[in-house]
Design a protein around this motif. Structure first.
Motif, short mmCIF file in Angstrom:
data_model
loop_
_atom_site.label_atom_id
_atom_site.label_comp_id
_atom_site.label_asym_id
_atom_site.label_seq_id
_atom_site.Cartn_x
_atom_site.Cartn_y
_atom_site.Cartn_z
N VAL A 102 72.57 73.85 7.05
CA VAL A 102 73.07 73.01 8.15
C VAL A 102 72.01 71.95 8.44
N ALA A 103 72.46 70.74 8.78
CA ALA A 103 71.55 69.66 9.18
C ALA A 103 71.93 69.19 10.57
N PHE A 104 70.90 68.93 11.39
CA PHE A 104 71.16 68.46 12.76
C PHE A 104 69.98 67.60 13.22
N LEU A 105 70.24 66.80 14.26
CA LEU A 105 69.18 65.93 14.80
C LEU A 105 68.08 66.77 15.44
N ASP A 106 66.83 66.38 15.22
CA ASP A 106 65.69 67.00 15.91
C ASP A 106 65.70 66.55 17.37
N ILE A 107 65.40 67.50 18.27
CA ILE A 107 65.45 67.19 19.70
C ILE A 107 64.22 66.41 20.17
N GLY A 108 63.16 66.41 19.38
CA GLY A 108 61.93 65.68 19.74
C GLY A 108 61.51 64.75 18.62
N PRO A 109 62.29 63.73 18.37
CA PRO A 109 62.11 62.94 17.13
C PRO A 109 60.80 62.14 17.09
N TRP A 110 60.26 62.07 15.89
CA TRP A 110 59.10 61.20 15.63
C TRP A 110 59.57 59.78 15.31
N GLN A 111 60.74 59.67 14.74
CA GLN A 111 61.32 58.38 14.37
C GLN A 111 62.82 58.47 14.64
N ARG A 112 63.46 57.32 14.79
CA ARG A 112 64.90 57.30 15.07
C ARG A 112 65.66 57.96 13.92
N GLY A 113 66.46 58.97 14.27
CA GLY A 113 67.25 59.67 13.26
C GLY A 113 66.56 60.88 12.65
N ARG B 257 55.35 61.29 18.27
CA ARG B 257 56.56 61.48 19.05
C ARG B 257 56.88 60.16 19.74
N ASP B 258 58.11 59.73 19.58
CA ASP B 258 58.51 58.40 20.04
C ASP B 258 59.59 58.54 21.10
N TYR C 157 61.05 52.99 8.79
CA TYR C 157 61.49 51.62 8.98
C TYR C 157 60.32 50.67 8.71
N GLN C 158 60.66 49.47 8.27
CA GLN C 158 59.63 48.51 7.84
C GLN C 158 58.64 48.18 8.94
N ASP C 159 59.07 48.29 10.23
CA ASP C 159 58.16 47.89 11.32
C ASP C 159 57.10 48.95 11.62
N ASN C 160 57.18 50.10 10.96
CA ASN C 160 56.19 51.17 11.20
C ASN C 160 55.94 51.92 9.90
N PRO C 161 55.32 51.25 8.94
CA PRO C 161 55.21 51.85 7.61
C PRO C 161 54.02 52.81 7.48
#
Ligand code: 5GP
Ligand code: ZN
Length: 137
Positions: free
Chosen positions: A27-38, A118-119, A106-110
Motif C-alpha cells: 500500500v502507498a499513502f502520503l506521509d503525514i510529515g512531508p519533507w517535500q511536496r508529495g 521538514r517543510d 523539484y528543481q528549486d531545491n536540488p
C-alpha cells in the motif's frame, strides 16, 4: 497484523490514510510529515520491522515505488525522486514496519543537502494534494 503497529493498522483501514495506490502485497499513502511536496510511503501489507534482512520485501513494495514515482512526476511535476528506507532506530527509523519513503524532488531545491528538511509548506492542505493526486486526470 500487529495491533500495536501503526502501519499495520493503516493497511487494515483502522487508521485513516491518504492512500495513493495499492495491490495485494503493498500500500502507498502520503506521509503525514512531508519533507517535500508529495512525500509518500510504500509499505508491505504483511508486518516486518525493516527491509535489511528480507529481499522479498523489496519485491513487494517495488511496484508501489514505481507507481508513486510516476504519479508525482505526472501530477506534481516532480523532476526526480529519492527512495529511502531507514532500518533501525540508529538510522532514524521511527515506525518499525518496513516502509520506503518516496520523496519527490523539484528543481528549486536540488541535491542531497536539501532532502531531509521538514517543510511546513509541503504539509499544508494534504487533503487537497491527495485529491489532486487521486482525482480524474
Ligand atoms: P521513519 O523515520 O520510520 O523512516 O519514517 C516514519 C514516517 O512515518 C515519518 O516520515 C512520519 O512522518 C510518518 N508517519 C508517522 N505517523 C504517521 C501517520 O499516522 N500517518 C502517516 N501517513 N504517516 C505517518
Ligand atoms: Zn506492522
Amino acid at each position: 497484523m500487529s495491533q500495536d503497529c501503526l502501519f499495520c493498522r493503516i493497511v487494515a483501514g483502522q487508521i485513516p490514510s491518504r492512500q495513493l495506490w495499492s495491490d495485494d502485497r503493498a500500500v502507498a499513502f502520503l506521509d503525514i510529515g512531508p519533507w517535500q511536496r508529495g512525500h509518500s510511503l510504500v509499505v508491505p501489507r504483511r508486518h516486518l520491522a525493516d527491509g535489511a534482512d528480507d529481499a522479498s520485501a523489496w519485491q513487494e513494495v517495488g511496484p508501489g515505488l514505481t507507481a508513486v514515482a510516476d504519479l508525482v512526476r505526472r501530477r506534481l511535476g516532480a523532476d526526480g525522486v529519492n527512495f529511502l528506507s531507514n532500518a533501525g532506530a540508529v538510522a532514524g527509523q521511527e515506525v518499525f514496519h518496513f516502509h520506503v519513503h518516496v520523496i519527490p524532488r523539484y528543481q528549486d531545491n536540488p541535491g542531497m543537502s536539501g532532502l531531509i528538511r521538514r517543510d511546513p509548506a509541503a504539509a499544508c492542505d494534504l487533503d487537497g494534494l491527495w485529491a489532486h493526486l487521486t482525482g480524474p486526470s
